[in-house]
Scaffold this motif. Structure first.
Motif, PDB file in Angstrom:
ATOM      1  N   GLN A   1       0.883  -1.222   0.037  1.00 43.08           N
ATOM      2  CA  GLN A   1      -0.020  -0.012  -0.109  1.00 43.08           C
ATOM      3  C   GLN A   1       0.980   1.216   0.206  1.00 43.08           C
ATOM      4  O   GLN A   1       1.596   1.479   1.025  1.00 43.08           O
ATOM      5  CB  GLN A   1      -0.760  -0.009   1.269  1.00 43.08           C
ATOM      6  CG  GLN A   1      -1.959   1.041   1.313  1.00 43.08           C
ATOM      7  CD  GLN A   1      -3.042   0.677   0.247  1.00 43.08           C
ATOM      8  OE1 GLN A   1      -3.674  -0.134   0.276  1.00 43.08           O
ATOM      9  NE2 GLN A   1      -3.489   1.927  -0.384  1.00 43.08           N
TER      10      GLN A   1
ATOM     11  N   GLY B   1       6.014   2.426   1.549  1.00 44.04           N
ATOM     12  CA  GLY B   1       4.546   2.280   1.935  1.00 44.04           C
ATOM     13  C   GLY B   1       4.660   0.910   3.207  1.00 44.04           C
ATOM     14  O   GLY B   1       5.617   0.768   3.584  1.00 44.04           O
TER      15      GLY B   1
ATOM     16  N   SER C   1       2.770  12.488  -1.604  1.00 40.17           N
ATOM     17  CA  SER C   1       2.328  11.638  -0.325  1.00 40.17           C
ATOM     18  C   SER C   1       0.751  11.351  -0.575  1.00 40.17           C
ATOM     19  O   SER C   1      -0.002  11.798  -0.973  1.00 40.17           O
ATOM     20  CB  SER C   1       2.226  12.621   0.810  1.00 40.17           C
ATOM     21  OG  SER C   1       1.618  12.043   1.829  1.00 40.17           O
TER      22      SER C   1
ATOM     23  N   LYS D   1       2.507   4.775   0.271  1.00 39.87           N
ATOM     24  CA  LYS D   1       2.303   6.077   1.099  1.00 39.87           C
ATOM     25  C   LYS D   1       3.053   7.287   0.507  1.00 39.87           C
ATOM     26  O   LYS D   1       2.770   8.448   0.911  1.00 39.87           O
ATOM     27  CB  LYS D   1       2.881   5.682   2.422  1.00 39.87           C
ATOM     28  CG  LYS D   1       2.009   4.462   3.196  1.00 39.87           C
ATOM     29  CD  LYS D   1       0.550   4.947   3.449  1.00 39.87           C
ATOM     30  CE  LYS D   1      -0.234   3.901   4.353  1.00 39.87           C
ATOM     31  NZ  LYS D   1      -1.380   4.424   4.352  1.00 39.87           N
TER      32      LYS D   1
ATOM     33  N   GLU E   1      -1.927   3.709  -6.168  1.00 40.82           N
ATOM     34  CA  GLU E   1      -2.166   3.244  -4.738  1.00 40.82           C
ATOM     35  C   GLU E   1      -1.299   2.219  -4.269  1.00 40.82           C
ATOM     36  O   GLU E   1      -1.353   1.762  -3.069  1.00 40.82           O
ATOM     37  CB  GLU E   1      -3.657   3.403  -4.479  1.00 40.82           C
ATOM     38  CG  GLU E   1      -4.400   4.764  -4.723  1.00 40.82           C
ATOM     39  CD  GLU E   1      -5.837   4.625  -4.639  1.00 40.82           C
ATOM     40  OE1 GLU E   1      -6.285   5.130  -3.558  1.00 40.82           O
ATOM     41  OE2 GLU E   1      -6.419   4.062  -5.560  1.00 40.82           O
TER      42      GLU E   1
ATOM     43  N   ARG F   1       6.668  -1.417   7.564  1.00 39.57           N
ATOM     44  CA  ARG F   1       6.925  -0.206   6.648  1.00 39.57           C
ATOM     45  C   ARG F   1       8.420  -0.558   5.945  1.00 39.57           C
ATOM     46  O   ARG F   1       9.274  -0.960   6.436  1.00 39.57           O
ATOM     47  CB  ARG F   1       7.219   0.864   7.796  1.00 39.57           C
ATOM     48  CG  ARG F   1       6.276   1.054   8.551  1.00 39.57           C
ATOM     49  CD  ARG F   1       6.433   2.337   9.935  1.00 39.57           C
ATOM     50  NE  ARG F   1       6.297   3.635   9.406  1.00 39.57           N
ATOM     51  CZ  ARG F   1       7.679   4.382   9.132  1.00 39.57           C
ATOM     52  NH1 ARG F   1       8.716   3.923   9.411  1.00 39.57           N
ATOM     53  NH2 ARG F   1       7.386   5.656   8.715  1.00 39.57           N
TER      54      ARG F   1
ATOM     55  N   SER G   1      10.126   9.187   8.068  1.00 35.99           N
ATOM     56  CA  SER G   1       8.993   9.312   7.370  1.00 35.99           C
ATOM     57  C   SER G   1       9.261   8.711   6.207  1.00 35.99           C
ATOM     58  O   SER G   1       9.971   8.216   5.686  1.00 35.99           O
ATOM     59  CB  SER G   1       8.838  10.690   7.448  1.00 35.99           C
ATOM     60  OG  SER G   1       9.650  11.351   6.507  1.00 35.99           O
ATOM     61  N   PHE G   2       7.945   8.396   5.459  1.00 31.69           N
ATOM     62  CA  PHE G   2       8.028   7.621   4.100  1.00 31.69           C
ATOM     63  C   PHE G   2       8.510   8.697   3.137  1.00 31.69           C
ATOM     64  O   PHE G   2       9.340   8.197   2.137  1.00 31.69           O
ATOM     65  CB  PHE G   2       6.579   7.438   3.648  1.00 31.69           C
ATOM     66  CG  PHE G   2       5.928   6.201   4.416  1.00 31.69           C
ATOM     67  CD1 PHE G   2       6.460   5.046   4.463  1.00 31.69           C
ATOM     68  CD2 PHE G   2       4.826   6.428   5.306  1.00 31.69           C
ATOM     69  CE1 PHE G   2       5.995   3.959   5.253  1.00 31.69           C
ATOM     70  CE2 PHE G   2       4.233   5.226   6.055  1.00 31.69           C
ATOM     71  CZ  PHE G   2       4.959   4.147   5.647  1.00 31.69           C
TER      72      PHE G   2
ATOM     73  N   GLU H   1      -0.506   9.541   2.282  1.00 31.37           N
ATOM     74  CA  GLU H   1      -1.079   9.427   3.520  1.00 31.37           C
ATOM     75  C   GLU H   1      -2.093  10.285   3.791  1.00 31.37           C
ATOM     76  O   GLU H   1      -2.175  11.534   3.330  1.00 31.37           O
ATOM     77  CB  GLU H   1       0.241   9.837   4.567  1.00 31.37           C
ATOM     78  CG  GLU H   1       1.222   8.597   4.616  1.00 31.37           C
ATOM     79  CD  GLU H   1       2.339   9.078   5.556  1.00 31.37           C
ATOM     80  OE1 GLU H   1       2.268   8.521   6.735  1.00 31.37           O
ATOM     81  OE2 GLU H   1       3.105   9.783   5.150  1.00 31.37           O
ATOM     82  N   GLU H   2      -3.035   9.934   4.519  1.00 32.18           N
ATOM     83  CA  GLU H   2      -4.280  10.679   4.958  1.00 32.18           C
ATOM     84  C   GLU H   2      -3.912  12.019   6.031  1.00 32.18           C
ATOM     85  O   GLU H   2      -3.028  11.843   6.635  1.00 32.18           O
ATOM     86  CB  GLU H   2      -5.358   9.799   5.786  1.00 32.18           C
ATOM     87  CG  GLU H   2      -6.573   9.480   4.743  1.00 32.18           C
ATOM     88  CD  GLU H   2      -6.300   8.086   4.339  1.00 32.18           C
ATOM     89  OE1 GLU H   2      -6.957   7.180   4.932  1.00 32.18           O
ATOM     90  OE2 GLU H   2      -5.860   7.981   3.123  1.00 32.18           O
TER      91      GLU H   2
END
Ligand SMILES: [Zn+2]
Ligand SMILES: [Zn+2]
Length: 332
Positions: A30, A61, A329, A32, A112, A77, A129-130, A331-332
């Motif tokens: 998934q 991700g 990004s 990210k 995605e 991760r 961080s991604f 990420e939400e």
């Protein structure tokens, strides 16, 4: 699933593509964060496509489906090493999948989900961080690291880095980490200033300048011993080769494709060598992570993070040259 599609003529849209179909040995990630790479910009700037095409070859991700891979579990991760091999041959077993006769590359990744070889899904620390994972394990630190290793640099070398986009910046950071003096050459002041923050000792703005002379002057009148070519500009390539001292080595990190070299004049005179270097290898990753753990400023390689929906703006920014690594990004 949603994907960035290149339409040509510097236009980008978010469209739909089918979910990836994993092959034997693949895991599903998934996504990210993804990175923009100079090597994708030719297609971005190129002529209008008949049908918009998916793009990208960098992804970080979370493992959504390890599909039985012993090295992964759901939720891990990871950053994906985009160049994988069979896993069975001597090259692969020694961590050099890029040399495998069955080499496979990951693309597209600006979407995605990706499915790629589980052995290429490399774990990242919880506190990374991604976007920084992209700067390290996408086309960034690793590519610079592998190129610097190809040059076999020594502490008393003087290295000139031609072009300080994300790859040249990464090489600059690695050289600074190793305590090797480097001069960087570019035409964009933004990138030269960024290179200075990452440890470049000498900055050369190539606009309206005899670049070869400027490089030699930066090294107190001595010719540099090594050069890194991280631009597709032919003039820059020749200027750096011409500057190299006896036995000097230049490594090309993929920017220059076809290039009209005169083997005698450009290489044989002064015994100069031109080397290739492609991406980074599995066995480089732990050494790259040592550089990260040493506190090297890898986070400064990333200058822009855009939400995935703003891919068009991200491409425009990267294309302007006023950036380091540009990341999308998810990420939400
Ligand atoms: Zn192999
Ligand atoms: Zn790339």
């Amino acid at each position: 699933m949603k994907a960035v599609l290149l339409k040509g003529e510097c236009e980008v849209e978010i469209g739909d593509i089918p979910e990836p179909e994993p092959q034997e040995g693949d895991a599903v990630i998934q996504v990210k964060a993804v990175g923009l790479c100079g090597s994708g910009m030719g297609s971005y700037r190129g002529p209008r496509k008949e049908k918009p095409i998916p793009t990208g070859h960098e992804a970080a991700g979370i493992v959504a489906d390890p599909r039985g891979a012993p090295n992964l579990k759901e939720g891990d991760r990871v950053v994906v090493l985009a160049v994988g091999g069979c896993g069975e041959c001597e090259c692969c077993k020694n961590g050099h999948m890029a040399y495998c006769e069955d080499v496979r590359t990951m693309s597209p990744s600006h979407c995605e989900k990706v499915a790629f070889m589980a052995r290429c899904c490399l774990p990242i620390p919880d506190d990374m961080s991604f976007p920084v994972a992209i700067a390290v394990g996408g086309c960034g630190l690793g590519v610079g690291y592998h190129g610097v290793m190809r040059l076999n640099v020594k502490p008393d070398d003087f290295v000139v880095v031609m072009g300080v986009g994300p790859i040249g910046l990464s090489a600059t950071l690695v050289l600074a980490h190793l305590g090797v003096k480097a001069a960087v050459v570019d035409v964009v002041p933004y990138r030269l200033e960024l290179a200075e923050k990452l440890g470049a000792e000498f900055l050369i703005n190539a606009t309206n300048l005899d670049v070869t002379a400027a490089i030699i002057e930066a090294n107190n009148g001595e010719r540099p011993t090594k050069a890194i070519l991280a631009t597709s500009n032919h003039k820059a390539a020749f200027a750096a080769l011409e500057a190299l001292g006896p036995g000097g080595r230049m490594v090309t990190l993929g920017g220059v494709r076809e290039w009209p070299i005169n083997a005698f004049n450009n290489l044989s005179i002064r015994d100069r060598a031109l080397l290739g270097s492609w991406h980074y290898h599995h066995q480089d990753f732990s050494k790259m992570m040592h550089i990260v753990e040493s506190g090297a400023p890898v986070d400064q390689l990333v200058t822009h993070v855009f939400p995935f929906a703003e891919a068009a703006e991200a491409y425009k920014t990267f294309d302007s040259g006023q950036s380091g690594k540009v990341v999308l990004s998810l990420e939400e």
